[in-house]
Each structure stands twice: as structure tokens, then as C-alpha cells.
Design a protein around this motif. Structure first.
Motif, PDB file in Angstrom:
ATOM      1  N   UNK A  31       0.858  -1.187   0.000  1.00  0.00           N
ATOM      2  CA  UNK A  31       0.000   0.000   0.000  1.00  0.00           C
ATOM      3  C   UNK A  31       0.891   1.233   0.000  1.00  0.00           C
ATOM      4  N   UNK A  32       0.499   2.279  -0.734  1.00  0.00           N
ATOM      5  CA  UNK A  32       1.315   3.488  -0.771  1.00  0.00           C
ATOM      6  C   UNK A  32       0.936   4.378   0.404  1.00  0.00           C
ATOM      7  N   UNK A  33       1.834   4.453   1.374  1.00  0.00           N
ATOM      8  CA  UNK A  33       1.626   5.255   2.588  1.00  0.00           C
ATOM      9  C   UNK A  33       2.915   6.005   2.875  1.00  0.00           C
ATOM     10  N   UNK A  34       2.877   6.871   3.881  1.00  0.00           N
ATOM     11  CA  UNK A  34       4.092   7.583   4.273  1.00  0.00           C
ATOM     12  C   UNK A  34       5.144   6.582   4.732  1.00  0.00           C
ATOM     13  N   UNK A  35       6.398   6.750   4.331  1.00  0.00           N
ATOM     14  CA  UNK A  35       7.448   5.811   4.748  1.00  0.00           C
ATOM     15  C   UNK A  35       7.510   5.629   6.257  1.00  0.00           C
ATOM     16  N   UNK A  36       7.348   6.732   7.005  1.00  0.00           N
ATOM     17  CA  UNK A  36       7.396   6.654   8.463  1.00  0.00           C
ATOM     18  C   UNK A  36       6.231   5.842   9.015  1.00  0.00           C
TER      19      UNK A  36
END
Length: 294
Positions: free
Chosen positions: A99-104
Motif C-alpha cells: 500500500x502506498x503510505x508515508x514511509x514513516x
């Protein structure tokens, strides 16, 4: 044929998740699937997948779980919500966050889990079905090595970038480029139409020129037809990814004017009600009468 050590779960059956599950089934892998909207599991169940009632059920007995849900909130619910993958304790297999999410956010949600990879996928639904994706992976080297047989089934190119979160950083960069390119194409076509040029002639000229990337050539067909349904990549997800890229830039102390402008335009088009159309529907936000793009 590559042999895996056990069944694989696919959680989230949107455009990419359905393609990945289909690819695994075609390769003879036992697949367990789950989706928030249960009816999406039907075609895969008829093709041989086990349709699970909830995420924890989906990962039972599996060697790997691939999460392809829409955003960070959905990923958090799949991992740690009621009946989530991790609610009963650590997941013993390899957890692949595609899923494309914030790396953090990937790092935070993974917590103290040891076998986690984040994967930025480059390609469309057909690439997912045929194993032609390009996969950019973050996570510990030993975890990447262990997960390589699965990744090789799904992609024609598999690249390990470094620590957990690296896959998402690469994915956000790639989607930043696509968002700007598609908006630039839409702007050029709107200017052409406003100044009396034939929209379809302009689009065919751009698509056949040295200025056009493969993305532009592909999306020009949608603009020419004025068809934004059956999306390859939803506008609202592009808006989300552009905002994530803008956040990454701000944290790094960078000023990215094109990224900021593209994010604003995509958000406006989403707010106008076009969020579930293909991302090329950003063109709606460029005219005083949204919807007139035929």
C-alpha cells in the motif's frame, strides 16, 4: 516455476491487489484473499482462492501476506484493528506492505515485527496479472532475501533499495512524476481546445512526439475518448500520494513548486466529486465547467 513455502494472503482487492492474487493463482500458489467489500472476493474465489471473513482469517496458515489497501488508515486497520493480522500476536510469515503510505507510517505500523518489507510497485493492472511489475523494496537484507521467491513471481524487476520505508519513498517519487506529467498533458489539451485547436488532433500529435512518455501516450487515449471510468489509478489516490510527497519534501526542507501545484489541483478535482475516476480526470479541475471533456 518458483516454489513458495506456503499459501499467500492478499489483503485489499483493488486494481493491483486483484491482479497480484490472479498472478499467484495462475502460478499454482494457494491464495487466501480478503477485502473490506466482500463481493470483490467472488471472482477470485471462483478461480480457486479462499475468501476470508477478516484479515486474521486471511493470514491463517500462510507464509506471506501482501497488503494492498488504499491508505495508511486502511493499512492500520488491517494490521492492528479488530480481527487484524497482528491482534493475536506477531505474524510469523513475511509481511509485504504494498500500500502506498508515508514511509514513516510503514515503520510505525510494523512496530517490532522483524519480517516486514515495503514494496513500491511500478505498473498497471495488466502488469500485476502477468508478473511484469517493477518492484522497489525496503527492509532488512535478510528479509528481502527470504521474500525474493515471492517477489520474483510478481515482478520482472526486483530492486532492494535499503531500510524499511525505502520502497515507499521510491513509490512516492514515481507517483510525483506521473501526477505532474498527467496534469501537464491535461493542461496542454485544455489550452489547445480553448484556443481553437482540435482536441483529438492535439492529443495524437503529443502521443506520437518525443515529448510524450509512455504514461502520456497511454493517458492521451483516455482524454481523447473522454472516458475516465474503470480507472487504472484513482484520482483520489493520486491526490493522496502527491500530498505525501509534499510532506516528505517539507520534512527535508525542500521547496517543490510543481509538486505543490499538482497536489492542489488533484485535491480540487477530488473535492469536485471525481475522486473515483481515473487520475487523468484531473482535467476536470482546469475548466470553469467540470465534466466537459469529450
Amino acid at each position: 516455476m518458483t516454489r513458495l513455502s506456503g499459501p499467500v494472503a492478499v489483503l485489499g482487492l483493488g486494481t493491483m491487489g486483484s491482479g497480484l492474487a490472479t498472478r499467484l493463482l495462475d502460478q499454482g500458489v494457494q491464495v487466501r484473499v480478503w477485502n473490506r467489500t466482500a463481493e470483490r472476493t467472488g471472482p477470485l474465489a471462483r478461480a480457486g482462492a479462499f475468501a476470508a471473513a477478516h484479515p486474521a482469517d486471511a493470514v491463517e496458515g500462510t507464509s506471506a501476506a501482501i497488503c494492498t489497501v488504499a491508505d495508511g488508515e486502511a493499512l492500520g486497520a488491517v494490521l492492528r484493528g479488530p480481527d487484524g493480522i497482528l491482534t493475536g500476536g506477531p505474524y510469523p510469515g513475511a509481511l509485504v506492505c504494498a500500500s502506498t503510505v508515508a514511509p514513516e507510517e510503514v515503520v510505525s505500523l510494523a512496530g517490532n515485527m522483524q519480517s516486514v518489507l515495503d514494496v513500491g510497485m511500478l505498473g498497471n493492472r495488466e502488469h500485476a496479472r502477468t508478473g511484469e511489475l517493477r518492484l522497489f523494496v525496503g527492509g532488512e537484507k535478510r528479509v528481502f532475501t527470504a521474500g525474493r521467491p515471492l517477489l520474483d513471481l510478481l515482478g520482472k524487476e526486483v530492486v532492494h533499495l535499503g531500510e524499511l520505508g525505502s520502497g515507499m519513498r521510491m513509490k512516492l517519487l514515481l507517483n510525483l512524476l506521473m501526477g505532474i506529467e498527467v496534469q501537464a498533458l491535461a493542461e496542454a489539451v485544455e489550452l489547445a481546445a480553448a484556443t481553437g485547436l482540435d482536441r483529438k488532433l492535439v492529443l495524437s500529435t503529443i502521443a506520437g512526439s518525443g515529448f510524450a512518455s509512455p504514461v502520456m501516450s497511454f493517458k492521451s487515449k483516455r482524454l481523447a475518448a473522454g472516458r475516465f471510468d474503470k480507472p487504472d489509478f484513482r484520482l483520489r489516490l493520486m491526490a493522496k500520494d502527491l500530498m505525501l510527497a509534499a510532506d516528505q519534501a517539507a520534512e527535508a526542507g525542500l521547496r517543490l513548486p510543481l509538486a505543490a501545484a499538482a497536489a492542489e489541483t488533484h485535491i480540487r478535482a477530488t473535492e469536485q466529486g471525481f475522486g473515483d475516476e481515473d487520475c487523468v480526470a484531473v482535467a476536470h479541475a482546469l475548466t470553469p465547467n467540470p465534466g466537459s471533456h469529450t
